[in-house]
Scaffold this active site. Structure first.
Site, mmCIF file in Angstrom:
data_model
loop_
_atom_site.group_PDB
_atom_site.id
_atom_site.type_symbol
_atom_site.label_atom_id
_atom_site.label_comp_id
_atom_site.label_asym_id
_atom_site.label_seq_id
_atom_site.Cartn_x
_atom_site.Cartn_y
_atom_site.Cartn_z
ATOM 1 N N HIS A 52 0.816 -1.225 0.000
ATOM 2 C CA HIS A 52 0.000 0.000 0.000
ATOM 3 C C HIS A 52 0.849 1.274 0.000
ATOM 4 O O HIS A 52 0.320 2.358 -0.234
ATOM 5 C CB HIS A 52 -0.921 0.015 1.225
ATOM 6 C CG HIS A 52 -2.011 -1.015 1.150
ATOM 7 N ND1 HIS A 52 -3.344 -0.696 0.987
ATOM 8 C CD2 HIS A 52 -1.973 -2.369 1.194
ATOM 9 C CE1 HIS A 52 -4.069 -1.804 0.949
ATOM 10 N NE2 HIS A 52 -3.262 -2.841 1.076
ATOM 11 N N ASP B 25 3.747 9.773 -0.860
ATOM 12 C CA ASP B 25 2.562 9.018 -0.449
ATOM 13 C C ASP B 25 2.280 7.949 -1.499
ATOM 14 O O ASP B 25 2.294 8.256 -2.699
ATOM 15 C CB ASP B 25 1.362 9.980 -0.353
ATOM 16 C CG ASP B 25 0.343 9.527 0.689
ATOM 17 O OD1 ASP B 25 0.266 8.313 0.954
ATOM 18 O OD2 ASP B 25 -0.381 10.391 1.207
HETATM 19 O O1 F6P Z 1 -0.874 3.354 4.408
HETATM 20 C C1 F6P Z 1 -0.314 2.353 5.127
HETATM 21 C C2 F6P Z 1 -1.026 2.111 6.450
HETATM 22 O O2 F6P Z 1 -0.445 1.026 7.099
HETATM 23 C C3 F6P Z 1 -2.498 1.876 6.275
HETATM 24 O O3 F6P Z 1 -2.783 0.558 5.984
HETATM 25 C C4 F6P Z 1 -3.039 2.358 7.583
HETATM 26 O O4 F6P Z 1 -4.344 2.799 7.491
HETATM 27 C C5 F6P Z 1 -2.133 3.502 7.928
HETATM 28 O O5 F6P Z 1 -0.916 3.246 7.287
HETATM 29 C C6 F6P Z 1 -1.978 3.683 9.429
HETATM 30 O O6 F6P Z 1 -1.262 2.613 9.901
HETATM 31 P P1 F6P Z 1 -1.224 2.065 11.368
HETATM 32 O O7 F6P Z 1 -2.132 2.897 12.235
HETATM 33 O O8 F6P Z 1 -1.666 0.646 11.279
HETATM 34 O O9 F6P Z 1 0.202 2.191 11.774
#
Ligand code: F6P
Length: 480
Positions: free
Chosen positions: A167, A376
């Site tokens: 992602h 990003d």
């Molecule tokens: O964009 C990567 C990501 O891991 C998303 O999947 C998630 O919504 C965001 O970053 C926040 O991540 P976390 O709160 O799990 O560290």
């Protein structure tokens, strides 16, 4: 029956987090509510049809919830110890990989004990996936927290088809090469049949890492590892555009949007700018505030402009995030202190998270949306703004360094490091005539409507099922 047979699922999603939030039920016990994120919206129909299961972490160091059901979805919640939360989640995931994969905006830290926790936790996820998967099942692993899972799973279950989607960005090799465990990470990923990335550049960077870190040969989107052929390609993720558009059409949401505008002062300040981010150093919040502060000081946005900056709390125990919060709050205080007056604040800073309805109301209230990350993978906020603007009003200032910039041709693209350029672009976006704003917004809405998250999931899974897998004939490599 063995436990595997009892829990055989034809479709297994493996993600670092479960798609549910823990809530307290009225009797003081624990209940779970599906979180309305795009990923679960996209995968829910596939999971229901295929009798799927979602394996993920519950988000705290409490006892593992194990197998349970929430809103009709089968879930398996894994646990992390307090040390694993620090070493795996806060350490290796968010203080090593996160800055490394986002172009070293912050310095990545390399610690062997964090790496060991990463290996241990990845193995736990791989074992849980292996237990849940039916013979010949499809397993879809998500994101940078779980890059070793594909290989670990394949070692246990060669019968399953494995997809992996990253992602976040995959960095250029000169940056990736800093990682002491670069070879293990690439080999971990290569356990998959198909690797999906946000942008073509990310897939290209990964293929280069295969050549340089492991000495493999690649051809086009394919890489050869032993007798297996693995594909790496771009599958830009999206949002549930229709669902969000419907929320933005609701009377209560539009009324709330009007209330927000009214609360900003009468006669309304012109214009209303909006930033919506996790409070993360990749999002370029400080650069944005610097540019905005100078615009307010110079009067280039009219007499009483307003910036609403939602900065939702994130990774609050990681040092770089604590430092960023202090810096942002000092800068907001300075702008408001120097340019505000009784009854008027140039920046409305909200260190909170909001439900989708409130977000839609904010998007509708914004004349100019500022999405200016330094790096990003995609940035779904940009797509959410566009999906909510059923009225075809509003303009979007968008960083060139987002995946979304490859898709949203109607945005005003900007290099967020160039503060003068950022200021000029914000002024341009704020002064765009209604006809041009509409033309730009229409183009972006068409793209987001036609390329929604359901299409993203379907296109990845179709490619995964069409992926060649093992025992392909030998082929000529491509020049490095
Ligand atoms: O964009 C990567 C990501 O891991 C998303 O999947 C998630 O919504 C965001 O970053 C926040 O991540 P976390 O709160 O799990 O560290």
């Amino acid at each position: 029956m063995s436990s595997r047979e009892q829990q055989a699922h034809d479709f297994v999603v493996v993600a670092s987090r479960l798609p549910v939030d823990r809530i307290e039920d009225p009797d003081g016990g624990t209940a779970w509510r599906t979180s309305p994120g795009g990923l679960v919206t996209a995968l829910e129909p596939v999971m229901r049809e295929a009798g799927g299961v979602w394996v993920g972490w519950s988000g705290d160091s409490g006892p593992p919830p194990g197998a349970f059901e929430a809103d009709g979805l089968d879930l398996v919640g894994l646990g992390l110890s307090e040390t694993e939360v620090r070493h795996f989640y806060e350490g290796f995931c968010n203080a090593t990989l996160w800055p490394l994969y986002h172009d070293v905006i912050a310095s990545p830290q390399f610690h062997r004990r964090w790496w060991e926790a990463y290996v241990t936790v990845n193995r736990r996820f791989a074992e849980a996936a292996a237990e849940q998967a039916a013979p010949g099942a499809t397993v879809w692993v998500h994101d940078y927290q779980l890059q070793l899972v594909p290989r670990m799973l394949r070692e246990q279950r060669d019968d399953v088809r494995i997809g992996f989607f990253n992602h976040i960005p995959f960095p250029g090799y000169e940056i990736f090469a800093q990682l002491p465990w670069r070879r293990q990470v690439v080999e971990g990923l290569l356990g998959a049949d198909l690797l999906g990335f946000q942008r073509r550049a990310d897939a290209t960077n990964f293929l280069r890492a295969c050549r340089r870190a492991v000495g493999l040969i690649t051809r086009g989107s394919a890489v050869r590892a032993g007798n297996r052929e693995i594909h790496a390609a771009a599958f830009p993720i999206s949002i549930d555009a229709k669902g969000l558009g419907e929320i933005a059409r609701r009377d209560d949401v539009r009324k709330r949007s009007q209330q927000i505008c009214d609360a900003l002062g009468e006669p309304g300040p012109v214009p209303v700018l909006l930033g919506v981010d996790r409070l993360d150093y990749t999002k370029g919040i400080l650069h944005r505030l610097r540019a905005y502060g100078e615009l307010v000081a110079g009067g280039r946005l009219g007499p009483r402009p307003v910036l609403i900056q939602v900065a939702s709390p994130s990774r609050e125990r990681v040092e770089a995030y604590q430092t960023l919060r202090d810096e942002v709050e000092v800068m907001v205080g300075r702008i408001n202190g120097e340019h505000g007056e009784v009854g008027y604040a140039p920046v409305h800073y909200l260190h909170q998270s909001y439900p989708r309805e409130e977000m839609a109301a904010l998007y509708l209230a914004a004349d100019v949306m500022l999405v200016t990350p330094l790096r990003d993978g995609m940035n779904l906020v940009a797509k959410e703004y566009v999906a909510c603007r059923n009225d075809e009003n509003g303009t979007l200032v968008l960083s060139e360094f987002t995946g979304a910039a490859d898709e949203l041709a109607g945005a005003f693209l900007v290099n967020p490091h160039d503060i003068e350029g950022l200021k000029d672009t914000i002024v341009r976006a704020a002064n765009t005539g209604p006809a041009e704003a509409r033309r730009r917004m229409r183009a972006m809405r068409k793209r987001v409507r036609e390329h929604d998250v359901a299409r993203w999931a379907a296109s990845f899974l179709d490619s995964l099922h069409g992926a060649p897998g093992a025992d392909q004939p030998a082929w000529e490599p491509e020049a490095s």
